[in-house]
Each structure stands twice: as C-alpha cells, then as structure tokens.
Design an enzyme around this catalytic site. Structure first.
Site, short mmCIF file in Angstrom:
data_model
loop_
_atom_site.label_atom_id
_atom_site.label_comp_id
_atom_site.label_asym_id
_atom_site.label_seq_id
_atom_site.Cartn_x
_atom_site.Cartn_y
_atom_site.Cartn_z
N CYS A 51 -3.37 -85.70 36.54
CA CYS A 51 -3.61 -86.27 35.22
C CYS A 51 -4.13 -87.70 35.36
O CYS A 51 -4.12 -88.27 36.45
CB CYS A 51 -2.31 -86.27 34.41
N CYS A 78 -2.73 -90.25 33.79
CA CYS A 78 -1.69 -91.21 33.44
C CYS A 78 -0.65 -91.44 34.53
O CYS A 78 0.11 -92.40 34.46
CB CYS A 78 -0.99 -90.80 32.14
N ARG A 79 -0.60 -90.60 35.54
CA ARG A 79 0.42 -90.75 36.57
C ARG A 79 0.06 -91.90 37.50
O ARG A 79 -0.99 -91.91 38.12
CB ARG A 79 0.58 -89.46 37.37
N ASP A 110 8.76 -100.67 35.33
CA ASP A 110 9.02 -99.29 35.70
C ASP A 110 10.47 -99.03 35.28
O ASP A 110 11.23 -99.96 35.03
CB ASP A 110 8.83 -99.11 37.21
N ASP A 113 9.24 -100.57 41.90
CA ASP A 113 9.94 -100.46 43.18
C ASP A 113 9.23 -99.56 44.18
O ASP A 113 9.75 -99.29 45.26
CB ASP A 113 11.38 -99.96 42.96
N SER A 130 17.41 -91.38 41.43
CA SER A 130 18.13 -90.27 42.05
C SER A 130 17.13 -89.34 42.72
O SER A 130 16.10 -89.01 42.10
CB SER A 130 18.91 -89.48 40.98
N ASP A 173 12.99 -96.04 36.56
CA ASP A 173 13.90 -95.61 37.63
C ASP A 173 13.75 -96.53 38.84
O ASP A 173 12.66 -96.71 39.36
CB ASP A 173 13.61 -94.17 38.02
#
Length: 179
Positions: free
Chosen positions: A97, A99-100, A7, A126, A16, A9
């Site tokens: 969707c 793909c998420r 992954d 995470d 963030s 972020d």
C-alpha cells in the site's frame, strides 16, 4: 503552530511480538502519557502516525483498534493531554500500500487534511522504518530507545541528523526546553 508526530507501539505503549490486539494488551510506557500531556499543555498539537498491520493480519478489527485508541485518549485526557489525530495503516506488510511506513501516504494525508507542511516537524519512532519515513517527508527524525529503539540504534547506521533519546518523556523535556 508547534506540532509533533508520534509512532504508537514502542513509543507511547509497550510493543508486543504478538501485536497489541485489545485494550487490555495496550500498556503505556512509563512516563509517556505524562510526556504527551506536558507537550499538549505547552501548546503542542500531537498526531499519531502508526502502522497497524494487526488489522491486515486479521488479528484485530478496526473496532478493536478504535477501543484501544479510546483507552489511550481517556488516559491522556485524565492527565490533561490529548492526541489531536490518529493516522494508521491497517494493511498487511505484503499489501504494498502507499500508507505503510516507510512510505509516506499517512504523512501526506495528515499534511493535506491539516493544510500544513511537515518539514522539520519532530517525528518520534523506534524503528528504522520510522526514521526512513521521517527523512522522506523532511521531518526531524527522533529515535527513542524504548520499544525496538535500542535494537534499531545498535544494529543500524543512523544518519547524523537523527536525535536519540531514551524515551518519550526525555523527548518532551528536550522539546519543551527548545520552545
């Protein structure tokens, strides 16, 4: 072939609550760039599989995301590493969707393009959505406590098969010792 999926972020760079929208906002987590470079030098192929709803939320463009990824790649290359491929979902969470994450469309696309199986391949994330996606594709789920990982670990009943490390550097050290 040694293969690892990451992954972005919270694993490679600081996450963030306002989303990472520009290259200036993309800041690597200490040790993550070096960890990827070490894996790359040890013969691992490295792919990023990431939800990037910043696009679907109209907070950034695909071009801005490409500049963020270019910054990441340049930093990796200057450290002797690289990402072999980036797969991202640009959709808003409400778009339903395929793909998420925790859905598996991104992983299926990667497996098809690379003509490989993702069974038992390490996938480092995470969030619980990362872990759920890993389980659905038969990958080895690895949770890092960086990003949202400490909260995920504290607030979730993790399956026994999930490996937990403090950060990507610890994951890389573990995998290099295993191979």
């Amino acid at each position: 072939m040694k293969l690892i999926l990451l992954d972005r972020d919270g694993v490679i760079n600081h996450d963030s609550p306002d989303y990472v929208k520009t290259p200036d906002e993309w800041l690597p987590i200490e040790g993550s760039i070096e960890a990827i470079a070490q894996l790359y030098k040890a013969g691992w192929r490295i792919f990023v599989v990431s939800n990037q709803s910043v696009i679907g939320r109209q907070l950034a463009t695909v071009e801005a995301l490409a500049k963020i990824h270019e910054k990441m790649q340049k930093l990796l290359i200057s450290n002797g590493g690289q990402i072999d491929g980036l797969f991202f979902c640009p959709h808003h969470p409400d778009d339903d969707c395929r793909c998420r994450k925790p859905k598996t469309g991104l992983f299926e696309d990667l497996a098809k393009r690379m003509n490989i199986s993702l069974k038992k391949v390490p996938y480092v994330g995470d969030t619980m959505n990362d872990l759920k996606a890993a389980k659905k594709i038969g990958a080895q789920a690895i949770l890092v406590r960086s990003g949202q990982g400490a909260t995920t670990e504290a607030n979730s009943k993790l399956p026994k098969s999930v490996l937990v490390f403090d950060n990507l550097a610890d994951v890389a050290n573990h995998l290099r010792k295993q191979s």
